[in-house]
Write a protein that holds these residues in place. Structure first.
Motif, PDB file in Angstrom:
ATOM      1  N   LEU A  48       0.812  -1.219   0.000  1.00 21.93           N
ATOM      2  CA  LEU A  48       0.000   0.000   0.000  1.00 21.93           C
ATOM      3  C   LEU A  48       0.849   1.275   0.000  1.00 21.93           C
ATOM      4  O   LEU A  48       0.329   2.362  -0.258  1.00 21.93           O
ATOM      5  N   LEU A  49       2.134   1.129   0.292  1.00 17.78           N
ATOM      6  CA  LEU A  49       3.010   2.305   0.288  1.00 17.78           C
ATOM      7  C   LEU A  49       3.153   2.904  -1.117  1.00 17.78           C
ATOM      8  O   LEU A  49       3.605   4.039  -1.263  1.00 17.78           O
ATOM      9  N   TRP A  50       2.778   2.129  -2.143  1.00 22.66           N
ATOM     10  CA  TRP A  50       2.797   2.683  -3.501  1.00 22.66           C
ATOM     11  C   TRP A  50       1.815   3.842  -3.634  1.00 22.66           C
ATOM     12  O   TRP A  50       1.939   4.663  -4.553  1.00 22.66           O
ATOM     13  N   LEU A  51       0.864   3.935  -2.734  1.00 25.48           N
ATOM     14  CA  LEU A  51      -0.081   5.047  -2.768  1.00 25.48           C
ATOM     15  C   LEU A  51       0.594   6.388  -2.491  1.00 25.48           C
ATOM     16  O   LEU A  51       0.010   7.443  -2.726  1.00 25.48           O
ATOM     17  N   GLU A  52       1.828   6.342  -1.975  1.00 19.45           N
ATOM     18  CA  GLU A  52       2.565   7.590  -1.744  1.00 19.45           C
ATOM     19  C   GLU A  52       2.863   8.316  -3.059  1.00 19.45           C
ATOM     20  O   GLU A  52       3.264   9.486  -3.056  1.00 19.45           O
ATOM     21  N   VAL A  53       2.670   7.615  -4.187  1.00 20.01           N
ATOM     22  CA  VAL A  53       2.838   8.266  -5.497  1.00 20.01           C
ATOM     23  C   VAL A  53       1.789   9.365  -5.682  1.00 20.01           C
ATOM     24  O   VAL A  53       2.035  10.376  -6.347  1.00 20.01           O
ATOM     25  N   ILE A  54       0.608   9.174  -5.074  1.00 19.62           N
ATOM     26  CA  ILE A  54      -0.485  10.138  -5.249  1.00 19.62           C
ATOM     27  C   ILE A  54      -0.101  11.527  -4.744  1.00 19.62           C
ATOM     28  O   ILE A  54      -0.237  12.521  -5.484  1.00 19.62           O
ATOM     29  N   PRO A  55       0.384  11.679  -3.501  1.00 20.63           N
ATOM     30  CA  PRO A  55       0.791  13.026  -3.068  1.00 20.63           C
ATOM     31  C   PRO A  55       1.943  13.592  -3.886  1.00 20.63           C
ATOM     32  O   PRO A  55       2.024  14.812  -4.108  1.00 20.63           O
ATOM     33  N   PHE A  56       2.833  12.723  -4.392  1.00 20.62           N
ATOM     34  CA  PHE A  56       3.933  13.208  -5.250  1.00 20.62           C
ATOM     35  C   PHE A  56       3.375  13.811  -6.541  1.00 20.62           C
ATOM     36  O   PHE A  56       3.800  14.890  -6.968  1.00 20.62           O
ATOM     37  N   LEU A  57       2.396  13.142  -7.147  1.00 17.68           N
ATOM     38  CA  LEU A  57       1.778  13.658  -8.370  1.00 17.68           C
ATOM     39  C   LEU A  57       1.001  14.941  -8.086  1.00 17.68           C
ATOM     40  O   LEU A  57       0.970  15.859  -8.919  1.00 17.68           O
ATOM     41  N   MET A  58       0.384  15.000  -6.910  1.00 21.25           N
ATOM     42  CA  MET A  58      -0.341  16.216  -6.533  1.00 21.25           C
ATOM     43  C   MET A  58       0.607  17.404  -6.412  1.00 21.25           C
ATOM     44  O   MET A  58       0.280  18.533  -6.812  1.00 21.25           O
ATOM     45  N   VAL A  59       1.798  17.182  -5.887  1.00 14.80           N
ATOM     46  CA  VAL A  59       2.795  18.255  -5.765  1.00 14.80           C
ATOM     47  C   VAL A  59       3.234  18.729  -7.143  1.00 14.80           C
ATOM     48  O   VAL A  59       3.345  19.946  -7.410  1.00 14.80           O
ATOM     49  N   LEU A  60       3.488  17.799  -8.055  1.00 17.09           N
ATOM     50  CA  LEU A  60       3.887  18.171  -9.418  1.00 17.09           C
ATOM     51  C   LEU A  60       2.800  18.988 -10.099  1.00 17.09           C
ATOM     52  O   LEU A  60       3.078  19.993 -10.785  1.00 17.09           O
ATOM     53  N   HIS A  61       1.544  18.550  -9.902  1.00 22.16           N
ATOM     54  CA  HIS A  61       0.440  19.277 -10.515  1.00 22.16           C
ATOM     55  C   HIS A  61       0.317  20.684  -9.936  1.00 22.16           C
ATOM     56  O   HIS A  61       0.077  21.656 -10.672  1.00 22.16           O
ATOM     57  N   TYR A  62       0.501  20.808  -8.644  1.00 20.42           N
ATOM     58  CA  TYR A  62       0.408  22.110  -7.984  1.00 20.42           C
ATOM     59  C   TYR A  62       1.509  23.049  -8.477  1.00 20.42           C
ATOM     60  O   TYR A  62       1.255  24.230  -8.754  1.00 20.42           O
ATOM     61  N   LEU A  63       2.722  22.529  -8.599  1.00 22.36           N
ATOM     62  CA  LEU A  63       3.830  23.348  -9.092  1.00 22.36           C
ATOM     63  C   LEU A  63       3.593  23.792 -10.530  1.00 22.36           C
ATOM     64  O   LEU A  63       3.904  24.936 -10.906  1.00 22.36           O
ATOM     65  N   TYR A  64       3.031  22.891 -11.312  1.00 21.82           N
ATOM     66  CA  TYR A  64       2.741  23.241 -12.715  1.00 21.82           C
ATOM     67  C   TYR A  64       1.742  24.386 -12.785  1.00 21.82           C
ATOM     68  O   TYR A  64       1.911  25.343 -13.555  1.00 21.82           O
ATOM     69  N   LEU A  65       0.690  24.309 -11.949  1.00 19.07           N
ATOM     70  CA  LEU A  65      -0.306  25.371 -11.950  1.00 19.07           C
ATOM     71  C   LEU A  65       0.281  26.703 -11.499  1.00 19.07           C
ATOM     72  O   LEU A  65      -0.043  27.760 -12.036  1.00 19.07           O
ATOM     73  N   GLU A  66       1.159  26.652 -10.493  1.00 18.75           N
ATOM     74  CA  GLU A  66       1.766  27.877  -9.985  1.00 18.75           C
ATOM     75  C   GLU A  66       2.669  28.525 -11.021  1.00 18.75           C
ATOM     76  O   GLU A  66       2.685  29.743 -11.189  1.00 18.75           O
ATOM     77  N   LEU A  67       3.439  27.726 -11.736  1.00 18.42           N
ATOM     78  CA  LEU A  67       4.378  28.262 -12.715  1.00 18.42           C
ATOM     79  C   LEU A  67       3.680  28.768 -13.975  1.00 18.42           C
ATOM     80  O   LEU A  67       4.211  29.632 -14.697  1.00 18.42           O
ATOM     81  N   SER A  68       2.518  28.207 -14.253  1.00 18.96           N
ATOM     82  CA  SER A  68       1.822  28.605 -15.489  1.00 18.96           C
ATOM     83  C   SER A  68       0.879  29.772 -15.291  1.00 18.96           C
ATOM     84  O   SER A  68       0.239  30.223 -16.244  1.00 18.96           O
ATOM     85  N   ARG A  69       0.751  30.255 -14.054  1.00 23.66           N
ATOM     86  CA  ARG A  69      -0.136  31.394 -13.800  1.00 23.66           C
ATOM     87  C   ARG A  69       0.426  32.662 -14.452  1.00 23.66           C
ATOM     88  O   ARG A  69       1.630  32.924 -14.398  1.00 23.66           O
ATOM     89  N   ARG A  70      -0.433  33.505 -15.106  1.00 28.37           N
ATOM     90  CA  ARG A  70      -0.014  34.779 -15.710  1.00 28.37           C
ATOM     91  C   ARG A  70      -0.346  35.904 -14.736  1.00 28.37           C
ATOM     92  O   ARG A  70      -1.507  36.191 -14.466  1.00 28.37           O
ATOM     93  N   ASN A  71       0.710  36.527 -14.180  1.00 23.63           N
ATOM     94  CA  ASN A  71       0.509  37.617 -13.240  1.00 23.63           C
ATOM     95  C   ASN A  71       0.424  38.957 -13.989  1.00 23.63           C
ATOM     96  O   ASN A  71       1.108  39.160 -15.016  1.00 23.63           O
ATOM     97  N   PRO A  72      -0.373  39.928 -13.495  1.00 24.09           N
ATOM     98  CA  PRO A  72      -0.416  41.271 -14.133  1.00 24.09           C
ATOM     99  C   PRO A  72       0.976  41.912 -14.129  1.00 24.09           C
ATOM    100  O   PRO A  72       1.742  41.698 -13.173  1.00 24.09           O
ATOM    101  N   HIS A  73       1.328  42.714 -15.226  1.00 22.59           N
ATOM    102  CA  HIS A  73       2.648  43.321 -15.308  1.00 22.59           C
ATOM    103  C   HIS A  73       2.568  44.646 -16.079  1.00 22.59           C
ATOM    104  O   HIS A  73       1.579  44.911 -16.775  1.00 22.59           O
ATOM    105  N   MET A  74       3.638  45.448 -15.928  1.00 23.05           N
ATOM    106  CA  MET A  74       3.758  46.678 -16.691  1.00 23.05           C
ATOM    107  C   MET A  74       5.236  46.983 -16.865  1.00 23.05           C
ATOM    108  O   MET A  74       6.070  46.521 -16.073  1.00 23.05           O
ATOM    109  N   ARG A  75       5.545  47.766 -17.916  1.00 27.75           N
ATOM    110  CA  ARG A  75       6.927  48.111 -18.182  1.00 27.75           C
ATOM    111  C   ARG A  75       7.283  49.388 -17.451  1.00 27.75           C
ATOM    112  O   ARG A  75       6.534  50.354 -17.454  1.00 27.75           O
ATOM    113  N   VAL A  76       8.471  49.409 -16.819  1.00 21.26           N
ATOM    114  CA  VAL A  76       8.973  50.587 -16.113  1.00 21.26           C
ATOM    115  C   VAL A  76      10.432  50.777 -16.471  1.00 21.26           C
ATOM    116  O   VAL A  76      11.113  49.840 -16.897  1.00 21.26           O
TER     117      VAL A  76
END
Length: 329
Positions: free
Chosen positions: A8-36
Motif C-alpha cells: 500500500l506504500l505505492w499510494l505515496e505516489v499520489i501526493p507526489f503527483l499532486m505536488v507536481l500538478h500544484y507546481l505546474y499550476l503555480e508556474l503557469s499562472r499569468r501575473n499582471p505586469h507593466m513596463r517601467v
C-alpha cells in the motif's frame, strides 16, 4: 519497524503527483505586469512572507495524505523472539469438607491448612486450567475448569464444612471431578483428591470412580490428611465446644489403590509442612510441557502517524477559514 501491508506504500505516489500538478499550476499562472524604466522603487517592497503562507494549506494536506497512507499500511514493531514452555494440564482439586476436617492436628485446622496450601499451589501454576470439587456426604463442583486465578482462589477461600450433608463420599467426589475432566483436550488430566476419612457414603464406590478415571486417562493423586494415632477435635458439649482427642481413621489402602490404578501416587500428610511438601512434589511431577520455539510480541505504531495527519487536517482547516481568505495573491 515494518509494515503489515507494504504494497500500500505505492499510494505515496499520489501526493507526489499532486505536488507536481500544484507546481505546474503555480508556474503557469499569468501575473499582471507593466513596463517601467527602473525597478529600484520596488526593490524594498517585494512580496512579503504572508504571500507565501497561502501555500501552507496545500503542504498540510499533502503531509496529512502521506501520514494516512502510512497508517493504512499498518506500521508495527516486534520485540525479540523468545522460547516459552506451556504446561497444557487440567487439574481438579477435590477436597473433603466433612466435619472431621475441623480437627486441629494442623494449624489452625485441617481444612484451613488444606485451603491455604492449595491456594499456594494454584498460584504456582499460571498456565494450567484448574477447578474445585468438594465432597462430604455428597459432592458438587465449587468451580469448573478455569484459567481465572482470582476467581479460583476466591472460591477456594469460600470452601468450608457444614455446607452439605456430613459424611465421606470419596467415590462421589472422585466421579464428579472426572466428569469435569472427561471432555478435556489437555495433554494431561489430573485429580488431586484430599481426604481425612473412610468412605461411608455415596452412590458411587471409590473403586468404580477409579475405574472411570482410568477409562478417561485421568491420573489421580490421593492425599490422606491427619496425624498418626490421635488428633484434637472440637466437640460440642453441654458446656460449649471442647477439644477432645479422637482416633484418626484414614483408609490408606483404598487411597493407594485408587492412585496406583490410575497412574498416580498416594501421600500421607501429618502436618502443614508435610502437606506443603506433597503439593510441591506433585507440582514437580506434573510438567507435561509443550515447547513453543518462538513468538513475536507486536506493537502497533500507527497512532502517532494518525495523530500527525489529524493535526495537519485541523491546521489546514483553521488556516483556510481564518487567514487565507485575507492574504494577497
Amino acid at each position: 519497524m515494518f509494515f503489515e501491508y507494504p504494497e500500500l506504500l505505492w499510494l505515496e505516489v499520489i501526493p507526489f503527483l499532486m505536488v507536481l500538478h500544484y507546481l505546474y499550476l503555480e508556474l503557469s499562472r499569468r501575473n499582471p505586469h507593466m513596463r517601467v524604466s527602473s525597478i529600484n522603487p520596488w526593490l524594498s517592497g517585494g512580496r512579503g512572507v504572508m504571500t507565501y503562507v497561502r501555500h501552507v494549506p496545500f503542504i498540510l494536506r499533502i503531509f496529512a495524505l502521506i501520514m494516512i497512507v502510512i497508517v493504512i499500511a499498518r506500521p508495527r514493531s516486534s520485540d525479540r523472539m523468545d522460547r516459552i514452555d506451556t504446561e497444557g494440564i487440567d487439574i481438579m482439586l477435590t477436597m473433603d469438607v466433612s466435619t472431621s476436617m475441623l480437627a486441629r492436628d494442623f494449624t489452625p485446622d485441617r481444612i484451613s491448612a488444606a485451603k491455604d496450601i492449595a491456594i499456594e499451589f494454584i498460584s504456582q501454576r499460571p498456565s494450567d486450567r484448574m477447578g474445585i470439587v468438594v465432597f462430604a456426604g455428597e459432592s458438587y463442583t465449587q468451580c469448573p475448569l478455569t484459567t481465572d486465578r482470582a476467581t479460583l482462589i476466591n472460591l477456594m477461600k469460600e470452601v468450608q464444612t457444614d455446607l452439605i450433608e456430613d459424611g465421606t463420599a470419596i467415590g462421589n467426589g472422585l466421579a464428579t471431578a472426572v466428569a469435569r475432566l472427561k471432555d478435556s483436550n489437555a495433554k494431561s488430566r489430573v485429580v488431586i483428591l484430599l481426604t481425612d476419612g473412610v468412605n461411608n457414603r455415596g452412590e458411587i464406590t471409590p473403586q468404580t470412580a477409579a475405574e472411570i478415571a482410568k477409562t478417561y486417562n485421568v491420573r489421580v493423586y490421593t492425599i490422606g490428611v491427619g496425624a498418626e494415632g490421635m488428633a484434637p477435635y472440637p466437640v460440642m458439649t453441654p458446656w460449649g465446644v471442647e477439644v477432645q482427642n479422637v482416633q484418626v481413621e484414614i483408609d490408606e489402602q483404598l487411597l493407594t489403590d485408587i492412585a496406583q490404578s490410575t497412574g498416580g501416587r498416594y501421600f500421607r500428610a501429618t502436618d502443614n509442612t508435610k502437606l506443603m511438601e506433597i503439593y510441591g512434589e506433585i507440582n514437580k511431577m506434573e510438567k507435561a510441557k509443550t515447547t513453543v520455539d518462538s513468538f513475536p510480541v507486536y506493537k502497533e505504531l500507527y497512532t502517532d502517524y494518525a495523530l500527525a495527519a489529524l493535526i495537519a487536517i485541523l491546521l489546514d482547516f483553521i488556516l483556510r477559514l481564518f487567514f487565507i481568505r485575507r492574504l494577497p495573491e
